[in-house]
Design an enzyme around this catalytic site. Structure first.
Site, PDB file in Angstrom:
ATOM      1  N   HIS A  66      -0.602   7.397   6.252  1.00 57.49           N
ATOM      2  CA  HIS A  66       0.235   6.978   5.123  1.00 57.49           C
ATOM      3  C   HIS A  66      -0.391   5.835   4.322  1.00 57.49           C
ATOM      4  O   HIS A  66       0.102   5.478   3.253  1.00 57.49           O
ATOM      5  CB  HIS A  66       1.616   6.544   5.634  1.00 57.49           C
ATOM      6  N   ASP A  80       0.384   9.720   0.285  1.00 59.32           N
ATOM      7  CA  ASP A  80       1.824   9.537   0.148  1.00 59.32           C
ATOM      8  C   ASP A  80       2.570  10.791   0.596  1.00 59.32           C
ATOM      9  O   ASP A  80       1.983  11.875   0.741  1.00 59.32           O
ATOM     10  CB  ASP A  80       2.172   9.210  -1.307  1.00 59.32           C
TER      11      ASP A  80
END
Length: 444
Positions: free
Chosen positions: A417, A421
């Site tokens: 992450h 995204d």
């Protein structure tokens, strides 16, 4: 003059290696090409071979020690030769000497080639070779007890100590089929000949002993490949914040596609196309549409890869390796099937070279052959994402308002992450699902 044995550099990213074991004792003679030590690199065990004939004069590290590449680890030379003068060299001088001996990738390639060749020749220690030669023994008759089946001196000694026993052909076949060592078996046939019932009796005893061993506590040193895997998994899990998306895919059309392709690809390649092969093709297809998933984080840079190289997690007897299929998006299913089967077999046979496991840009971990519906795999760093695949099951689902039986499969996408995204990861997974549910898109 004594020569140094150095820790080889077997890949651009290799900075150190672990000495797994010494295959030769100090004072023993080796011939050029004889294996003298095993080293652990990144998920693979390789042999260091003697580059010259001589006596192993001295080892500088014990098994289990981590040593930087190009660092001296032992000396080869003539019997009774002194090595103290060489040991006084400065680290820089030693390194320069090592670099001089291994000037570039050409030398590294030679070492890797030797590793690959070990699968086609008898693996034995120099001491075992000499003892076998002295007794005119064919080493192919002896089973090795060392790592990867290497024949050791004690294996030859044990073979020589065996009394000659008579055995009927049927009893021998039963013993071979069940892996029973006839040494020590008392024959009840004529003049002590071993007959089938003697082997059957031993087989039942052996089963009881095996059960007792299984029940006993077992302790294994935490080192070698298991330690390397643990370090890499821990580093990835603790460094990259993982987010995992889940999806359920209707594989009914893929099941039909595979059924149609089976005889075609089998006729062309002599191999059966698997769902994993189709998954790799579909994943590469989806990655091409979503280059933001085909990335790595290297230092302070995000690398967007121009190629799609897919790592394929393969379970081996003592751990896990991830060989790489390159440019998957540019290949047809027949070629993917052939290359996946080839590299999978090499992985299970321990014949992968370091290059075979480097350069992946995305990884697939498929546990669909087990009773696993789904799982959340840990990213294979430096990749930024990994696809986890569960089994395909027929189950009732709602299709166009009616209940129908479909072949369903769960997948999970774990991604880093920090650099990916949620929305682009979800878009990739959505397109992958759409491709697998409509596999004709792979033909476009």
């Amino acid at each position: 003059m004594a020569t140094e044995v150095v820790m080889p550099k077997l890949g651009a990213t290799m900075e150190e290696g672990t000495i797994v074991s010494w295959l030769v004792q100090v004072g023993e003679t080796v011939e050029e090409g004889d294996p003298i030590a095993e080293i652990q690199t990144d998920k693979i065990v390789l042999e260091i071979e003697a580059e010259t004939t001589g006596v192993l004069l001295k080892t500088l590290y014990d098994a289990g020690t981590v040593v930087k590449v190009h660092e001296n680890i032992a000396y080869l030379g003539e019997e009774n030769e002194r090595v103290e003068d060489l040991e006084k060299q400065t680290p820089t001088a030693s390194l320069q000497s090592a670099e001089a001996q291994r000037p570039g990738l050409a030398e590294e390639s030679t070492i890797q080639s030797r590793q690959l060749e070990t699968g086609s020749k008898i693996r034995r220690t120099p001491a075992a070779r000499k003892l076998a030669e002295d007794n005119q023994l064919d080493l192919r008759m002896i089973t090795g007890s060392g790592p990867l089946g290497r024949i050791q001196k004690m294996d030859v000694e044990n073979y020589l100590a065996r009394p000659r026993q008579k055995i009927t052909p049927l009893a021998k076949k039963v013993a071979d089929d069940q892996g029973i060592d006839i040494h020590g078996v008392t024959g009840t046939g004529t003049r002590g000949k071993i007959v089938k019932d003697d082997i059957v009796s031993i087989s039942s005893i052996k089963t009881d002993e095996t059960q007792q061993i299984v029940q006993a506590e077992k302790r294994v040193p935490f080192k070698g490949m298991r330690k390397v895997i643990a370090d890499r998994i821990s580093s990835s899990a603790y460094t990259a914040p993982h987010v995992t998306l889940l999806s359920e895919i209707d594989m009914t059309k893929c099941v039909a596609l595979r059924k149609d392709l089976l005889p075609v690809i089998e006729k062309e390649e002599g191999l059966r196309v698997s769902f994993n092969d189709i998954l790799m093709k579909a994943t590469a297809f989806a990655l091409k549409q979503h280059p933001g998933l085909n990335i790595s984080l290297e230092g302070n840079e995000i690398v967007y890869h121009s190629n799609i190289h897919i790592g394929m997690a393969v379970a081996v007897s003592d751990g896990l390796v991830v060989p790489v299929l390159r440019d998957v998006d540019q290949k047809g299913l027949a070629v993917i099937t052939r290359e996946a089967k080839t590299i999978g077999k090499q992985a299970r046979d321990g014949k992968l070279s370091p290059d075979d496991m480097q350069g992946s840009t995305f990884t697939i971990s498929n546990l669909g052959m087990y009773a696993v519906d789904g799982f959340t795999p840990i990213i294979n760093a430096p990749n930024a994402a990994i696809l986890g695949v569960g089994r395909i099951q027929e189950k009732p689902v709602i299709v166009n308002g009616e209940v129908a039986v479909r072949s369903m499969m769960n997948v999970s996408l774990s991604f880093d992450h920090r650099i990916i995204d949620g929305a682009p990861a979800a878009a990739f997974l959505t397109d992958l699902k759409d491709t697998l549910e409509n596999p004709f898109k792979l033909m476009i």
